[in-house]
Design a protein around this motif. Structure first.
Motif, short mmCIF file in Angstrom:
data_model
loop_
_atom_site.label_atom_id
_atom_site.label_comp_id
_atom_site.label_asym_id
_atom_site.label_seq_id
_atom_site.Cartn_x
_atom_site.Cartn_y
_atom_site.Cartn_z
N LEU A 178 0.85 -1.18 0.00
CA LEU A 178 0.00 0.00 0.00
C LEU A 178 0.89 1.23 0.00
O LEU A 178 1.89 1.28 0.71
N GLY A 179 0.50 2.23 -0.76
CA GLY A 179 1.37 3.38 -0.95
C GLY A 179 1.12 4.56 -0.04
O GLY A 179 1.76 5.60 -0.20
N GLY A 180 0.18 4.45 0.88
CA GLY A 180 -0.10 5.57 1.76
C GLY A 180 -1.00 5.17 2.91
O GLY A 180 -1.50 4.04 2.96
N GLN A 181 -1.21 6.07 3.84
CA GLN A 181 -2.05 5.85 4.99
C GLN A 181 -3.23 6.79 4.97
O GLN A 181 -3.15 7.89 4.41
N PRO A 182 -4.37 6.39 5.56
CA PRO A 182 -5.52 7.28 5.62
C PRO A 182 -5.15 8.63 6.23
O PRO A 182 -4.47 8.70 7.26
N GLY A 183 -5.58 9.70 5.58
CA GLY A 183 -5.24 11.04 6.03
C GLY A 183 -4.06 11.64 5.29
O GLY A 183 -3.83 12.85 5.37
N GLU A 184 -3.31 10.82 4.55
CA GLU A 184 -2.14 11.30 3.83
C GLU A 184 -2.56 11.96 2.52
O GLU A 184 -3.42 11.46 1.80
N VAL A 185 -1.96 13.10 2.20
CA VAL A 185 -2.20 13.78 0.94
C VAL A 185 -1.20 13.25 -0.08
O VAL A 185 0.01 13.29 0.14
N MET A 186 -1.72 12.73 -1.19
CA MET A 186 -0.88 12.08 -2.19
C MET A 186 -0.98 12.80 -3.53
O MET A 186 -2.06 13.25 -3.92
N ALA A 187 0.11 12.90 -4.22
CA ALA A 187 0.15 13.56 -5.52
C ALA A 187 -0.44 12.65 -6.58
O ALA A 187 -0.30 11.42 -6.52
N VAL A 188 -1.11 13.26 -7.55
CA VAL A 188 -1.58 12.50 -8.70
C VAL A 188 -0.37 11.89 -9.40
O VAL A 188 0.64 12.55 -9.62
N GLY A 189 -0.44 10.59 -9.70
CA GLY A 189 0.66 9.89 -10.34
C GLY A 189 1.55 9.13 -9.39
O GLY A 189 2.40 8.34 -9.81
N SER A 190 1.38 9.36 -8.08
CA SER A 190 2.18 8.61 -7.11
C SER A 190 1.61 7.20 -6.95
O SER A 190 0.46 6.93 -7.28
N VAL A 191 2.43 6.28 -6.44
CA VAL A 191 2.02 4.88 -6.31
C VAL A 191 0.96 4.76 -5.22
O VAL A 191 1.20 5.12 -4.07
#
Length: 424
Positions: free
Chosen positions: A60-73
């Motif tokens: 999984l590439g992130g955690q709930p609440g994390e702001v992720m960039a478009v195109g990131s895994v």
């Protein structure tokens, strides 16, 4: 075997980053094509991210609440064949997800990190004691299923993410839990020392930001007026009896939408948006009514577009469709944006008076309180009438108090003499 990497998709409207709101899978889960993997939150709506492949979740590439960039895994899935890992320039990062939204803290003792909860043992009781006013996590379908089965949802132990109650939990409760019916009663009198820390993420974070922004930027003032809705309730009952089977049942909301449309003809300054940075007020001819709707993830405001061109039944059908979409998390970004004035109601829980918060950049919001029967003096006689308050708020930077009062009085006149709603 190969690895298929799913990136954070481009959701459109120039959005460069989104907030990861909730995972629906975990590492090790088998997934199928079109299964929802995660929910992400934009500035306007919750969006489901489905799987394009069958396979097994390996990262999984992130955690709930994390702001992720478009195109990131976003997630990596082990698949039959070569996968698409070679096509991805972004590295695969494995991150253990935090249990969504809730971490327990016992007796206020500080902890360095919240441990990942262990799977519940197979013999764990299907019952759980909650406070009488505690609302367990569950979908609308599960809540209806519990109501049909006569089950108090607060007594059912949830096995889903963050303790969400699933359909199978209801079946387990019925099969195993009824013999322990006395346990919750005893637990209700036990001392409690536990606390909860709830992470403010996703829709709740957006709601908090918008409410704070609205109260800090706008100069709110409220105006409350009492309305006799006896006549319009009689009309509504008559129309439902005559046309309900063929056209659908009418609630009070479409009548209120119609009253807004007619009153706004004389008070166009209420159907407006205020750009306080550019110092520009935009008055609109189209009446796009936002209808505040409570959902499991918080307050949402789907929009009835061009209310000025809709009949009572057309408005009623659209309000119902949008409310269901919002409650089920299926409302699109377009359906949740673009309102020019907002109508908010808590139905039977509406209380006597409320102070609704403006839905910026709008300048007016009309709040509906509950209907009560009270003795009133009419033409010198004491009679029982159905009464209701409208509690409305306005942006005093651009709306004068006199205009606000006259606007609500106009709505009052239309509702108390319902024939005038349809006189052109």
């Amino acid at each position: 075997m190969g690895t298929h990497v799913i990136k954070m998709p481009d959701i459109g409207e120039g959005i460069a980053e989104v907030e990861l709101s909730q995972w629906h899978v975990k590492v090790g889960d088998l997934v199928v094509e079109d299964q929802v993997l995660a929910d992400v939150m934009t500035d306007k709506a919750m969006v489901d991210i489905p799987s394009p492949v069958h396979g097994k979740v390996i990262a999984l590439g992130g955690q709930p609440g994390e702001v992720m960039a478009v195109g990131s895994v976003l997630i990596s899935i082990e698949v039959e064949g070569a996968g698409n890992l070679k096509e991805s320039a972004a590295p695969v990062v494995t991150k253990e997800p935090v249990t969504p939204a809730v971490e327990a803290v016992v007796e206020s003792k500080p902890v360095a990190a919240a441990p990942r909860p262990a799977p519940a043992p197979a013999c764990q009781s299907p019952m759980v004691a909650r406070e009488a006013d505690e609302r367990p996590l569950a979908s609308p379908a599960v809540r209806k299923h519990a109501l049909d089965l006569g089950i108090q949802l607060r007594l059912v132990r949830g096995s889903g993410p963050a303790g969400r109650v699933l359909h199978e939990d209801l079946e387990t409760y019925l099969a195993q839990g009824q013999s322990n019916a006395s346990a919750p009663a005893a637990a209700a009198y036990a001392q409690r020392h536990d606390e909860e820390q709830i992470q403010v993420i996703g829709m709740r974070r957006k709601i908090a930001q918008r409410m704070q922004d609205a109260t800090q930027r706008a100069a709110h003032f409220s105006y409350v007026e009492e309305i006799d809705v006896t006549a319009i309730e009689e009309l509504r009952a008559h129309l439902n009896e005559k046309h309900g089977a063929s056209r659908g049942k009418l609630t009070l909301l479409p009548f209120l939408v119609r009253a807004l449309v007619v009153a706004l003809r004389d008070f166009p300054q209420m159907n407006a948006r205020y750009d306080d940075e550019a110092q520009v007020i935009t008055r609109l001819g189209a009446v796009h009514v936002g209808v505040a709707t409570q959902s499991d993830v918080g307050l949402m405001v789907p929009v009835v577009r061009h209310a000025e061109a809709r009949s009572l039944w057309d408005s009623a059908a659209e309000i119902s469709r949008l409310a269901n979409a919002a409650r089920n998390g299926k409302a699109s970004r377009d359906e949740l944006s673009g309102s020019t004035i907002t109508l908010t109601s808590l139905g039977a829980l509406g209380g006597i008076v409320s102070t609704p918060v403006l839905n910026l950049p709008e300048v007016a919001i009309v709040g509906v309180n509950k209907i009560v029967e009270r003795p009133m003096v009419v033409k010198g006689q004491v009679v029982i009438r159905k009464m209701m308050n409208l509690s409305s708020s306005f942006d005093h930077r651009v709306v004068d108090g006199m205009d606000a009062a006259l606007f609500i009085q106009a709505i009052r006149g239309l509702l108390e003499q319902p024939a005038t709603l349809f006189v052109e």
